[in-house]
Design a protein around this motif. Structure first.
Motif, mmCIF file in Angstrom:
data_model
loop_
_atom_site.group_PDB
_atom_site.id
_atom_site.type_symbol
_atom_site.label_atom_id
_atom_site.label_comp_id
_atom_site.label_asym_id
_atom_site.label_seq_id
_atom_site.Cartn_x
_atom_site.Cartn_y
_atom_site.Cartn_z
ATOM 1 N N LYS A 123 0.845 -1.195 0.000
ATOM 2 C CA LYS A 123 0.000 0.000 0.000
ATOM 3 C C LYS A 123 0.879 1.243 0.000
ATOM 4 N N THR A 124 0.474 2.246 -0.755
ATOM 5 C CA THR A 124 1.151 3.547 -0.751
ATOM 6 C C THR A 124 0.093 4.619 -0.564
ATOM 7 N N ALA A 125 0.554 5.880 -0.530
ATOM 8 C CA ALA A 125 -0.388 6.994 -0.384
ATOM 9 C C ALA A 125 -1.416 7.000 -1.515
ATOM 10 N N SER A 126 -1.006 6.522 -2.699
ATOM 11 C CA SER A 126 -1.921 6.523 -3.851
ATOM 12 C C SER A 126 -2.726 5.233 -3.949
ATOM 13 N N GLY A 127 -2.498 4.279 -3.052
ATOM 14 C CA GLY A 127 -3.309 3.066 -3.039
ATOM 15 C C GLY A 127 -2.520 1.787 -3.267
ATOM 16 N N THR A 128 -3.227 0.739 -3.661
ATOM 17 C CA THR A 128 -2.650 -0.592 -3.864
ATOM 18 C C THR A 128 -1.706 -0.602 -5.064
ATOM 19 N N ILE A 129 -0.632 -1.373 -4.963
ATOM 20 C CA ILE A 129 0.284 -1.575 -6.089
ATOM 21 C C ILE A 129 -0.184 -2.811 -6.846
ATOM 22 N N TRP A 130 -0.751 -2.576 -8.041
ATOM 23 C CA TRP A 130 -1.313 -3.649 -8.852
ATOM 24 C C TRP A 130 -0.282 -4.179 -9.844
ATOM 25 N N LEU A 131 -0.524 -5.389 -10.351
ATOM 26 C CA LEU A 131 0.344 -5.962 -11.380
ATOM 27 C C LEU A 131 -0.088 -5.520 -12.780
ATOM 28 N N ASP A 132 -1.282 -4.961 -12.911
ATOM 29 C CA ASP A 132 -1.794 -4.457 -14.193
ATOM 30 C C ASP A 132 -1.193 -3.087 -14.464
ATOM 31 N N ALA A 133 -0.523 -2.944 -15.608
ATOM 32 C CA ALA A 133 0.142 -1.682 -15.954
ATOM 33 C C ALA A 133 -0.840 -0.535 -16.144
ATOM 34 N N GLU A 134 -2.114 -0.857 -16.409
ATOM 35 C CA GLU A 134 -3.124 0.194 -16.561
ATOM 36 C C GLU A 134 -3.546 0.746 -15.207
ATOM 37 N N LYS A 135 -3.422 -0.058 -14.162
ATOM 38 C CA LYS A 135 -3.840 0.379 -12.823
ATOM 39 C C LYS A 135 -2.671 0.964 -12.020
ATOM 40 N N THR A 136 -1.500 0.377 -12.174
ATOM 41 C CA THR A 136 -0.265 0.900 -11.586
ATOM 42 C C THR A 136 0.764 0.918 -12.702
ATOM 43 N N THR A 137 1.188 2.101 -13.123
ATOM 44 C CA THR A 137 2.111 2.188 -14.256
ATOM 45 C C THR A 137 3.450 1.541 -13.902
ATOM 46 N N PRO A 138 4.199 1.057 -14.892
ATOM 47 C CA PRO A 138 5.528 0.491 -14.609
ATOM 48 C C PRO A 138 6.423 1.471 -13.843
ATOM 49 N N TYR A 139 6.291 2.779 -14.122
ATOM 50 C CA TYR A 139 7.082 3.774 -13.387
ATOM 51 C C TYR A 139 6.691 3.772 -11.907
ATOM 52 N N GLU A 140 5.388 3.798 -11.617
ATOM 53 C CA GLU A 140 4.932 3.758 -10.227
ATOM 54 C C GLU A 140 5.370 2.456 -9.559
ATOM 55 N N PHE A 141 5.264 1.373 -10.309
ATOM 56 C CA PHE A 141 5.658 0.056 -9.800
ATOM 57 C C PHE A 141 7.137 0.067 -9.440
ATOM 58 N N TYR A 142 7.977 0.576 -10.328
ATOM 59 C CA TYR A 142 9.419 0.662 -10.099
ATOM 60 C C TYR A 142 9.712 1.539 -8.883
#
Length: 419
Positions: A233-252
């Motif tokens: 969890k982050t301030a912006s919410g759940t870290i998803w595996l779907d690139a449309e929901k959590t961008t690769p940049y956010e994921f990284y």
């Protein structure tokens, strides 16, 4: 080291039934194992990543993983780890989510591997054919109420209440194990530590069904962060595996910003780096923590694993551009990733605008007087380049792929101008 020793080194071995027997089974040849993933959303998240990667570790060790997508149990709701009843989703939605999750799993497990390819199965295929009478006579009769009440997933819910629907979840998951044991020769079920009761109930059903061969269960610890905040969890919410929901940049960014107290454990959990490689990174962190070599390695390994090398390199490019302020080299897609959460202002018809007027209209500066001061004082930049000319016009030369201009006031206040 063997697969169980490797899991132990990585801190991934929480509970295991008959470890000695399981080790003998694993050493004697290829073992089929499975883990279940209920479609409770349209994407898996990084909390699901640990059991998926554990399946992959078994596959790398020569065993055959099955990923069960719970198209059937997803219609019921798992009470494990919850204090309240789940909201039941429409059947059509669960079907859609099931397909999306199967697609994500296909990127993380090797379905083409010669000798031990991964497989996906959907428990809706057999649960939907099970009649109520069959369920009660052939399955339910093997479970006493006292046995079920003793399980943590049920016991923890008794005070607040649990419906018969969720109470029956354990029996359905047990039937999954029995069905896969009998039809696919799957002998091992893995899952998070909250699944221990469901897994051992499945083993009990297999035993009561008169099977001579033995089944095994193994659980992985639930991940917690050193600071006590919830993992994933982050301030912006759940870290998803779907690139449309959590961008690769956010994921990284999630991984590269791991705290020093977490990063070595996360390297063990989420990467396939060797014991020696992790030891080298731990030494580097102790000697030069400011270089954040361990965090960079973590970000590289996990982002590449989930989204591919191209997405990882793109995430690094965005990170470096934001750090240096050199933004003009970014593509429109990279800008959307890197500036997803910054304030934005839309300009219609790609109109040209004076820098001062745009600062005021976009509410970057509170007044024209302040905007003029900001420009002449060198506090304003366009796509990373400082602008001090009050007559400067934002036009086609500044628009990145005719879609974006990035304005910055001061050191950190970014605004994305959208066209």
């Amino acid at each position: 080291m063997n697969i169980l020793q490797d899991l132990e080194f990585r801190g991934l071995l929480n509970q295991v039934t008959d470890r000695e027997g399981l080790e003998k089974e694993l050493e004697s040849g290829k073992v089929k194992l499975y883990c279940g993933f209920d479609p409770t959303a349209d994407s898996l998240h990084i909390g699901n990543l640990l059991p998926i990667l554990t399946l992959r570790r078994f596959q790398e060790a020569g065993h055959q993983p099955y990923a069960l997508v719970g198209g059937g149990t997803g219609l019921i709701g798992d009470p494990s780890g919850r204090q309240t009843e789940r909201t039941l989703n429409e059947a059509e939605i669960v079907v859609q989510w099931t397909e999306k999750i199967k697609s994500q799993l296909s990127r993380l497990l090797d379905f083409e591997r010669e000798g031990n390819p991964a497989n996906t199965v959907n428990n809706y295929d057999w649960l939907s054919e099970l009649t109520m009478i069959e369920f009660l006579r052939d399955v339910g009769k093997n479970f006493s109420i006292n046995y079920m009440l003793a399980k943590d997933s049920v016991d923890s819910r008794l005070e607040g209440g649990i419906s018969f629907t969720e109470f029956s979840y354990m029996i359905l998951q047990s039937y999954d194990f029995l069905n896969l044991f009998q039809k696919e020769d799957i002998k091992l079920q893995i899952g998070g530590s909250d699944q221990w009761g469901n897994i051992t109930a499945g083993m009990e059903l297999i035993r009561r069904s008169g099977e001579e061969e033995k089944a095994f269960g193994l659980t992985i610890p639930l991940i917690t962060k050193a600071d006590g905040t919830k993992f994933g969890k982050t301030a912006s919410g759940t870290i998803w595996l779907d690139a449309e929901k959590t961008t690769p940049y956010e994921f990284y960014q999630f991984w590269v910003n791991a705290a020093d107290a977490d990063v070595i454990n996360w390297l063990k959990y989420f990467t396939f780096l060797s014991k020696d490689q992790i030891a080298d990174l731990e030494k580097s962190m102790a000697e030069a923590p400011e270089k954040r070599e361990a965090q960079k390695a973590l970000g590289r390994e996990v982002t590449t694993l989930v989204h591919g090398e191209k997405a990882y390199l793109q995430a690094v490019k965005i990170t470096e551009a934001l750090f240096s302020g050199n933004l003009s080299d970014l593509t429109a897609n990279e800008i959307e990733q890197g500036f997803k959460d910054v304030p934005s202002f839309s300009v219609e018809n790609q109109a040209d605008m004076n820098i001062v007027d745009l600062l005021v209209e976009a509410k970057i500066s509170p007044s024209k007087r302040q905007a003029r001061e900001d420009v002449t004082n060198g506090a304003v930049s366009v796509n990373g380049d400082k602008v001090q000319d009050l007559s400067y016009t934002i036009d086609a030369k500044d628009r990145i792929e005719n879609r974006f201009v990035i304005l910055r006031r001061g050191k950190k206040k970014y605004t994305l101008i959208r066209y």
